[in-house]
Design a protein around this motif. Sequence first.
Motif, PDB file in Angstrom:
ATOM      1  N   GLU A 144       9.704 -55.742  34.415  1.00  8.48           N
ATOM      2  CA  GLU A 144       8.433 -55.451  33.754  1.00  8.48           C
ATOM      3  C   GLU A 144       8.646 -55.436  32.242  1.00  8.48           C
ATOM      4  O   GLU A 144       9.684 -55.018  31.743  1.00  8.48           O
ATOM      5  CB  GLU A 144       7.886 -54.104  34.218  1.00  8.48           C
ATOM      6  N   ARG A 145       7.633 -55.898  31.524  1.00  6.46           N
ATOM      7  CA  ARG A 145       7.724 -55.926  30.066  1.00  6.46           C
ATOM      8  C   ARG A 145       7.584 -54.509  29.518  1.00  6.46           C
ATOM      9  O   ARG A 145       6.644 -53.786  29.850  1.00  6.46           O
ATOM     10  CB  ARG A 145       6.646 -56.835  29.476  1.00  6.46           C
ATOM     11  N   ASN A 146       8.514 -54.134  28.659  1.00  2.69           N
ATOM     12  CA  ASN A 146       8.515 -52.828  28.035  1.00  2.69           C
ATOM     13  C   ASN A 146       8.200 -53.026  26.556  1.00  2.69           C
ATOM     14  O   ASN A 146       8.818 -53.858  25.889  1.00  2.69           O
ATOM     15  CB  ASN A 146       9.902 -52.185  28.205  1.00  2.69           C
ATOM     16  N   TYR A 147       7.234 -52.282  26.018  1.00  6.56           N
ATOM     17  CA  TYR A 147       6.771 -52.478  24.643  1.00  6.56           C
ATOM     18  C   TYR A 147       7.284 -51.363  23.746  1.00  6.56           C
ATOM     19  O   TYR A 147       7.191 -50.180  24.087  1.00  6.56           O
ATOM     20  CB  TYR A 147       5.240 -52.519  24.611  1.00  6.56           C
ATOM     21  N   ILE A 148       7.822 -51.750  22.590  1.00  5.31           N
ATOM     22  CA  ILE A 148       8.341 -50.777  21.627  1.00  5.31           C
ATOM     23  C   ILE A 148       7.839 -51.139  20.233  1.00  5.31           C
ATOM     24  O   ILE A 148       7.481 -52.290  19.966  1.00  5.31           O
ATOM     25  CB  ILE A 148       9.893 -50.729  21.635  1.00  5.31           C
TER      26      ILE A 148
END
Length: 230
Positions: A218-222
Amino acid sequence: MDIWLLEDDFRIAAIHADYIKTIQRDAQVQQFLTGASLKEALLHKTPPAVLLMDLYIPDVTGYELVAYVRAHFPEIRIIMVTAAAERAHVEALYAYGVFDYIVKPFDEERLQKAFQQLHLTQSALQKKTHFTQQDLDTLFYRQNHSTTEKALPKGIDTFTLEQVIHLFKEQKYTTLTATQLSEVIGTSRSTARRYLEYLVEMNILETKLLYGTVGRPERNYILRETYEQN
């Protein structure tokens, strides 16, 4: 979240209840057709978190009921759902401190914005014991247009965008997936992803793949380091 709905037309009440259940899948929704039945429930049941109500109810004056709820149950967030859009009504109900004001007829998207604001407000109040001025501005000054001067794409509104950025900048969340953000701001996963991807395009966020034990990553956003310094 317990949500009560006061609407004297049972057909309209059913439509609004369906909207609520679509947006708030886990919500417990109770419908009331009269002001008297609502008052009775308030006295004998646990008060709801949110009350959606029309101004025109045959057995009670809308203002009287709003004043009653504000005086005896100030923790209830009142959202007016009414055809009344005259200045006198808007000014009076604004002075009573209603949380939102939605004019009939309305669509599901408008109600979703109201619940997004509810979730963000509750989240901010529950997680803070002391508030900075920026925290308070987020709560009380809802129309902050500082994110971008250009027109936003369809499906992106300024307020929600500012709230998502605020979650990262104030380090409430260092990383978020679309699923996690949808739970925080009270939207669908696809809507949350739309905001996150837009912020990636704006070079405010960046992504990293989050690998789990099963399934696709899953794409993790920072928040980008360069933006943190702004």
